[in-house]
Design an enzyme around this catalytic site. Structure first.
Site, PDB file in Angstrom:
ATOM      1  N   SER A 163      29.978  42.306   1.645  1.00 14.83           N
ATOM      2  CA  SER A 163      29.562  41.784   0.335  1.00 14.83           C
ATOM      3  C   SER A 163      28.097  42.115   0.085  1.00 14.83           C
ATOM      4  CB  SER A 163      29.720  40.268   0.308  1.00 14.83           C
ATOM      5  OG  SER A 163      29.121  39.721  -0.850  1.00 14.83           O
ATOM      6  N   TYR A 176      27.440  32.207   4.513  1.00  6.90           N
ATOM      7  CA  TYR A 176      28.198  33.339   3.952  1.00  6.90           C
ATOM      8  C   TYR A 176      27.355  34.614   4.014  1.00  6.90           C
ATOM      9  CZ  TYR A 176      31.053  35.958   0.537  1.00  6.90           C
ATOM     10  OH  TYR A 176      31.839  36.908  -0.097  1.00  6.90           O
TER      11      TYR A 176
HETATM   12  N1  LIG Z   1      35.112  38.167  -5.230  1.00  2.00           N
HETATM   13  C1  LIG Z   1      33.946  38.727  -4.996  1.00  2.00           C
HETATM   14  O1  LIG Z   1      33.093  38.853  -5.900  1.00  2.00           O
HETATM   15  C2  LIG Z   1      33.625  39.264  -3.643  1.00  2.00           C
HETATM   16  C3  LIG Z   1      32.472  40.041  -3.513  1.00  2.00           C
HETATM   17  C4  LIG Z   1      32.149  40.575  -2.284  1.00  2.00           C
HETATM   18  C5  LIG Z   1      32.964  40.345  -1.198  1.00  2.00           C
HETATM   19  N2  LIG Z   1      34.083  39.562  -1.329  1.00  2.00           N
HETATM   20  C6  LIG Z   1      34.897  39.372  -0.137  1.00  2.00           C
HETATM   21  O2  LIG Z   1      36.181  39.913  -0.361  1.00  2.00           O
HETATM   22  C7  LIG Z   1      37.149  39.188   0.374  1.00  2.00           C
HETATM   23  C8  LIG Z   1      38.237  38.692  -0.569  1.00  2.00           C
HETATM   24  O3  LIG Z   1      37.627  37.887  -1.562  1.00  2.00           O
HETATM   25  P1  LIG Z   1      38.405  37.371  -2.869  1.00  2.00           P
HETATM   26  O4  LIG Z   1      37.403  37.282  -3.933  1.00  2.00           O
HETATM   27  O5  LIG Z   1      39.651  38.152  -3.070  1.00  2.00           O
HETATM   28  O6  LIG Z   1      38.763  35.893  -2.380  1.00  2.00           O
HETATM   29  P2  LIG Z   1      39.931  34.909  -2.849  1.00  2.00           P
HETATM   30  O7  LIG Z   1      40.369  35.245  -4.223  1.00  2.00           O
HETATM   31  O8  LIG Z   1      39.424  33.547  -2.560  1.00  2.00           O
HETATM   32  O9  LIG Z   1      41.130  35.244  -1.846  1.00  2.00           O
HETATM   33  C9  LIG Z   1      40.952  35.015  -0.466  1.00  2.00           C
HETATM   34  C10 LIG Z   1      42.116  35.579   0.311  1.00  2.00           C
HETATM   35  O10 LIG Z   1      41.838  35.374   1.698  1.00  2.00           O
HETATM   36  C11 LIG Z   1      42.863  34.580   2.274  1.00  2.00           C
HETATM   37  N3  LIG Z   1      42.305  33.727   3.315  1.00  2.00           N
HETATM   38  C12 LIG Z   1      41.381  32.740   3.187  1.00  2.00           C
HETATM   39  N4  LIG Z   1      41.115  32.188   4.396  1.00  2.00           N
HETATM   40  C13 LIG Z   1      41.920  32.832   5.284  1.00  2.00           C
HETATM   41  C14 LIG Z   1      42.120  32.702   6.671  1.00  2.00           C
HETATM   42  N5  LIG Z   1      41.475  31.796   7.401  1.00  2.00           N
HETATM   43  N6  LIG Z   1      43.025  33.519   7.266  1.00  2.00           N
HETATM   44  C15 LIG Z   1      43.712  34.442   6.546  1.00  2.00           C
HETATM   45  N7  LIG Z   1      43.558  34.599   5.220  1.00  2.00           N
HETATM   46  C16 LIG Z   1      42.664  33.797   4.607  1.00  2.00           C
HETATM   47  C17 LIG Z   1      43.490  33.808   1.133  1.00  2.00           C
HETATM   48  O11 LIG Z   1      44.808  33.418   1.497  1.00  2.00           O
HETATM   49  P3  LIG Z   1      45.564  32.158   0.772  1.00  2.00           P
HETATM   50  O12 LIG Z   1      45.893  32.653  -0.622  1.00  2.00           O
HETATM   51  O13 LIG Z   1      46.753  31.942   1.607  1.00  2.00           O
HETATM   52  O14 LIG Z   1      44.603  31.038   0.741  1.00  2.00           O
HETATM   53  C18 LIG Z   1      43.431  34.861   0.026  1.00  2.00           C
HETATM   54  O15 LIG Z   1      44.484  35.787   0.165  1.00  2.00           O
HETATM   55  C19 LIG Z   1      36.388  38.070   1.078  1.00  2.00           C
HETATM   56  O16 LIG Z   1      36.062  38.464   2.385  1.00  2.00           O
HETATM   57  C20 LIG Z   1      35.134  37.932   0.241  1.00  2.00           C
HETATM   58  O17 LIG Z   1      34.076  37.399   0.983  1.00  2.00           O
HETATM   59  C21 LIG Z   1      34.419  39.025  -2.529  1.00  2.00           C
END
Ligand SMILES: NC(=O)c1ccc[n+]([C@@H]2O[C@H](COP(=O)([O-])OP(=O)(O)OC[C@H]3O[C@@H](n4cnc5c(N)ncnc54)[C@H](OP(=O)(O)O)[C@@H]3O)[C@@H](O)[C@H]2O)c1
Length: 272
Positions: A163, A176
């Site tokens: 990120s 984070y």
């Molecule tokens: N969104 C952004 O702007 C952004 C930017 C930079 C990086 N990221 C990174 O990208 C990744 C995905 O983010 P996102 O925005 O798609 O998040 P999100 O919409 O909150 O989705 C999170 C996903 O991770 C799963 N998850 C959460 N805790 C878990 C665990 N302990 N074991 C296995 N699976 C788990 C969730 O499963 P459930 O549905 O079963 O809960 C869901 O599929 C993360 O690592 C985040 O830090 C996001």
């Protein structure tokens, strides 16, 4: 053993992980769709992946597997499930992650929340990659494997989804930010250790991506994006990240490893 290449994507029930799964499905990857608690979301991802693959003229399998990447037993189960279902692993995408619990100020952060975040966002990818890498090395070395007949050879890869928070400070998400910064070093460590085994390792670094994680701060960032926070003035999408991952999966960067691919609309560019 599956004839298609296989990707294991952690946290693919929604958001960025789902976007990655859909893009990989289109190019013919079989998928292991991991989730933590949202089985319905994971099932929907799997069904949609098979459909988009079919529309692209590909026949794929997509299986769902529950597992908390923060727990050692669940990480083992994820790998065992993949071995039993498809018997090969071409790509591990360490995507699952949580945001800072409670988004507490640095001076109010608790050890309990810190430990949970580090288990999921840092320890999870570190040790899941260890399990995956050992299996990939075994597959690489197995002479009898049908993998040896793949044109261009078996070329497994590991990706860490980090990120912009790994280098841009948010004082209400210290844990984070630190975990994401560490994924940059994790990429370099695994890239160095696995290069002799033909396993390339990448960090994919998303900027602001529209998902459940960013939904609570949408209005704040809508304003910042409109004001030019990144040169490309729009939210990123899970598809944007999925397409970057697919370029790696298709081996379009064969002489790169330990590399960071920014998917952030140019946010990382320092400007005057
Ligand atoms: N969104 C952004 O702007 C952004 C930017 C930079 C990086 N990221 C990174 O990208 C990744 C995905 O983010 P996102 O925005 O798609 O998040 P999100 O919409 O909150 O989705 C999170 C996903 O991770 C799963 N998850 C959460 N805790 C878990 C665990 N302990 N074991 C296995 N699976 C788990 C969730 O499963 P459930 O549905 O079963 O809960 C869901 O599929 C993360 O690592 C985040 O830090 C996001």
């Amino acid at each position: 053993m599956a004839n298609n290449p296989v990707a294991l994507i952690t946290g693919a029930s929604r958001g960025i992980g789902r976007g990655i799964a859909l893009e990989l499905a289109k190019v013919g990857y079989d998928l292991i769709v991991n989730f933590a608690g949202n089985a319905d979301g994971a099932r929907a991802t799997a069904v949609e992946c098979v459909a988009v693959a079919q529309a692209a003229g590909k026949s794929i399998r997509a299986e769902i597997c529950q597992g908390d990447v923060g727990k050692a037993t669940d990480r083992e189960r994820l790998i065992t499930f993949t071995r039993e279902q498809v018997a090969r692993l071409d790509l591990l995408v360490n995507n699952a992650g949580i945001t800072s619990i409670g988004r507490a100020d640095l001076l109010d952060a608790t050890e309990e929340n810190f430990d949970r975040l580090m288990a999921v966002n840092l320890k999870g990818p570190y040790f899941l990659s260890q399990l995956a890498a050992k299996w990939m090395i075994k597959l690489t070395n197995s002479q009898t494997s049908t993998l040896q007949t793949i044109p261009g050879g078996y070329r497994p890869k590991i990706i860490f989804i980090s990120s912009i928070s790994g280098y841009a400070v948010s004082t209400n998400r210290g844990d984070y930010c630190m975990a994401k910064a560490a994924l940059g070093m994790m990429t370099k460590l695994y890239a160095t250790r696995l290069a002799d085994h033909g396993i390339n390792v990448f960090e994919v670094c998303p900027g602001l991506i529209a998902s459940d994680m960013t939904a609570p701060v949408k209005e704040k960032y809508d304003r910042l994006i409109a004001d030019g926070l990144s040169p490309i003035r729009r939210w990123g999408t899970p598809e944007d990240v999925g397409r970057a991952v697919t370029a790696i999966a298709l081996d379009y960067l064969p002489f790169s490893t330990g590399e960071t691919i920014n998917v952030d609309g140019g946010f990382h560019v320092r400007r005057l």
